[in-house]
Design an enzyme around this catalytic site. Structure first.
Site, PDB file in Angstrom:
ATOM      1  N   GLU A  64      10.875   3.407  -0.819  1.00  0.00           N
ATOM      2  CA  GLU A  64      10.886   2.451  -1.945  1.00  0.00           C
ATOM      3  C   GLU A  64      11.041   3.162  -3.289  1.00  0.00           C
ATOM      4  O   GLU A  64      10.278   2.942  -4.218  1.00  0.00           O
ATOM      5  CB  GLU A  64       9.619   1.596  -1.928  1.00  0.00           C
ATOM      6  CG  GLU A  64       9.572   0.654  -0.736  1.00  0.00           C
ATOM      7  CD  GLU A  64       8.456  -0.379  -0.804  1.00  0.00           C
ATOM      8  OE1 GLU A  64       7.474  -0.163  -1.539  1.00  0.00           O
ATOM      9  OE2 GLU A  64       8.568  -1.413  -0.118  1.00  0.00           O
TER      10      GLU A  64
ATOM     11  N   GLU B  36      10.883  -2.534   6.848  1.00  0.00           N
ATOM     12  CA  GLU B  36       9.567  -3.140   6.586  1.00  0.00           C
ATOM     13  C   GLU B  36       9.773  -4.625   6.365  1.00  0.00           C
ATOM     14  O   GLU B  36      10.666  -5.023   5.600  1.00  0.00           O
ATOM     15  CB  GLU B  36       8.905  -2.564   5.329  1.00  0.00           C
ATOM     16  CG  GLU B  36       8.384  -1.164   5.474  1.00  0.00           C
ATOM     17  CD  GLU B  36       7.610  -0.698   4.245  1.00  0.00           C
ATOM     18  OE1 GLU B  36       6.952  -1.528   3.569  1.00  0.00           O
ATOM     19  OE2 GLU B  36       7.675   0.506   3.958  1.00  0.00           O
TER      20      GLU B  36
HETATM   21  C1  BGP Z   1       5.551  -1.394   0.819  1.00  0.00           C
HETATM   22  C2  BGP Z   1       5.163   0.013   1.174  1.00  0.00           C
HETATM   23  C3  BGP Z   1       4.234   0.155   2.312  1.00  0.00           C
HETATM   24  C4  BGP Z   1       3.349  -1.025   2.589  1.00  0.00           C
HETATM   25  C5  BGP Z   1       3.921  -2.376   2.278  1.00  0.00           C
HETATM   26  C6  BGP Z   1       2.922  -3.512   2.199  1.00  0.00           C
HETATM   27  O1  BGP Z   1       5.645  -1.472  -0.554  1.00  0.00           O
HETATM   28  O2  BGP Z   1       6.299   0.795   1.482  1.00  0.00           O
HETATM   29  O3  BGP Z   1       3.589   1.394   2.221  1.00  0.00           O
HETATM   30  O4  BGP Z   1       2.055  -0.817   2.294  1.00  0.00           O
HETATM   31  O5  BGP Z   1       4.653  -2.399   1.102  1.00  0.00           O
HETATM   32  O6  BGP Z   1       2.215  -3.439   1.004  1.00  0.00           O
HETATM   33  P1  BGP Z   1       0.651  -3.534   0.946  1.00  0.00           P
HETATM   34  O7  BGP Z   1       0.142  -2.496   1.880  1.00  0.00           O
HETATM   35  O8  BGP Z   1       0.288  -3.273  -0.446  1.00  0.00           O
HETATM   36  O9  BGP Z   1       0.307  -4.904   1.388  1.00  0.00           O
END
Ligand code: BGP
Length: 476
Positions: A177, A373
């Site tokens: 990201e 993701e």
């Molecule tokens: C993205 C990241 C992850 C992950 C996901 C969910 O931004 O790459 O590392 O954590 O989001 O976000 P969160 O864990 O804050 O709910």
């Protein structure tokens, strides 16, 4: 029609959010190790402390203790029929500080064993090199990616990993990201690798400089990786949240387009190997005098990626402002989209947006895509009989997967795989909570760090198993 036969179904995590073992096996402290736990109920944000302070709650220190549970966890993924598993290599397991002459053998051995365990079940490991876990020493001592010296540290780390795992890992990503920092808030700047700006500094300028060094580091890593194994597929990783115009007023449409440019120019640099013209014009207008050399620009042109990996959780909307004549994206606030519902964390749920986003990428870039993701963070309730009936998660994922299949079948988009986030409950990156759960596998641990760490299967576990077994056909 339908998804390709070898479609890569799986799930994704990041080392710092799942592994724990923060000071085991010779590992150094990462920036994730100095981030405290936040809380969505009390709206307490995570704090970044000056080193590890005794008595503070650092959720990543133990996380889901995958460091000691990985065999059990990979077996559970195999039971669901996973074809692939995306994780990151914790930089500080390999180079605890960043500038050592030799890597830490114990750290390298851990990932050898993890990747072997995956292959035992026919699960292809997919690896992110830098996922919000830069060495803390690099941040403190060198100032993180605002310092050109860090390019070499990253390229060395990447090269060591490419050489060591060249026969075990084919799919790689450089920076997770990378475009999050386009919202130049302190939290994102720390996670992406530019340590906090000094008092009085222009955060946006710091962001562009460190992002440039990261982009050069990424391009050099791509070149090094292809030299080590020409079969490697090395991608960028973009956080994709499409931004819609709030209305059909032309200025709102332009505002949304300019906002998209601001957030996603990283993809242009990674895939096309050059900055779009508006970026250079903006530097001139803002008076930014950045260290971008001719040699850097040549490296960017040579080190282009093989595919675009991206995360997708939600979409945003934006409204034009008369006070923003340059349509500068950093001066907009997102506005609520009243057509969409949101999660308990305010993330707007929009399965159609995934199709919009994939078409947006496919129209601009002639490389394959991979969804690395996509998931639903929610509070889960464990029933008296130990079950978790997470129908909301099945609904979210099912709708997004249907949208993804339409992209392939109707839009003809070249899609390599889908790794949902995150198959096993892990620490949230934004809030540091355990109770923001994404998994098919429940981990008995709460926000305060209490629990047995025992694993159990949620209802969604059986649902995803069926989705994989039928290559998505069961959703039609
Ligand atoms: C993205 C990241 C992850 C992950 C996901 C969910 O931004 O790459 O590392 O954590 O989001 O976000 P969160 O864990 O804050 O709910």
């Amino acid at each position: 029609m339908g998804l390709r036969k070898d479609f890569m179904w799986g799930g994704a995590v990041a080392a710092h959010q799942i592994e724990g073992g923060w000071n085991e096996g010779g590992k150094g402290i990462s920036i994730a190790d100095v981030m405290t736990a936040g809380d969505n109920v009390t709206k307490t944000p995570r704090r970044i402390t000056d080193g590890v302070i005794p008595g503070e709650n650092y959720p990543n220190h133990e996380a889901s203790d995958f460091y000691h549970h990985y065999k059990e966890d990979i077996a559970l993924l195999a039971e669901m029929g996973f074809k692939c598993f995306r994780t990151s290599i914790a930089w500080t397991r390999i180079f605890p500080k960043c500038d050592e002459a030799e890597p830490n053998e114990e750290g390298l051995k851990f990932y050898d064993e993890l990747f072997d365990e995956c292959h035992k079940y026919g699960i292809e490991p997919i690896v992110t090199l830098s996922h919000f876990e830069m060495p803390y020493y690099m941040a403190k001592h060198y100032g993180g990616f605002r310092n050109r010296a860090c390019i070499d540290f990253f390229v060395k780390f990447a090269t060591v990993c490419f050489e060591r795992y060249k026969d075990k890992v084919k799919y790689w990503m450089t920076f997770n990201e990378i475009n999050n920092q386009a919202d130049p808030n302190p939290h994102h700047l720390v996670q992406e690798g530019a340590i906090l700006a000094e008092e009085g500094e222009d955060l946006e300028q710091v962001m562009y400089q460190s992002a440039h060094y990261e982009l050069v580091a990424s391009a050099l890593a791509v070149k090094a990786g292809h030299a080590i194994n020409p079969d490697f597929m090395i991608g960028c990783m973009i956080a994709m949240c499409p931004i819609y115009p709030y209305s059909c007023k032309p200025v709102d449409v332009l505002a949304a387009e300019k906002f998209m440019q601001g957030k996603y120019f990283f993809t242009d640099v990674h895939v096309k190997g050059k900055y779009p013209n508006w970026v250079m014009r903006k530097f001139e207008r803002k008076g930014y005098n950045l260290d971008i050399t001719e040699e850097d620009l040549a490296i960017l042109a040579e080190g282009t990626v093989d595919y675009i990996a991206f995360s997708y959780y939600m979409s945003y909307a934006v409204e034009a402002k008369e006070t923003n004549p340059h349509y500068d994206y950093t001066e907009y606030d997102y506005v609520r989209n009243h057509f969409l519902k949101a999660s308990d964390w305010g993330w707007q749920i929009d399965a159609t947006g995934l199709r919009y986003a994939m078409n947006w990428f496919a129209d601009r870039f002639d490389v394959p895509l991979m969804i690395v993701e996509n998931g639903f963070g929610a509070y889960d309730k464990v029933e008296d009989d130990g079950t978790v009936n997470d129908d909301y998660r099945v609904e979210y994922l099912g709708n997004h997967i249907k949208s993804m299949i339409e992209c392939v079948e109707e839009d003809g988009i070249d899609l390599l795989g889908y790794t949902m986030w995150a198959p096993i409950d892990i620490v949230s990156a934004s809030t540091g909570e355990m109770d923001k759960r994404y998994g098919f596998v429940y981990v008995d641990k709460n926000n305060a760090g209490e629990g047995t760490l025992a694993r159990s299967k949620k209802k969604s576990f059986y649902w995803y198993k069926e989705v994989i077994a039928t290559n998505g056909e069961c959703l039609k």
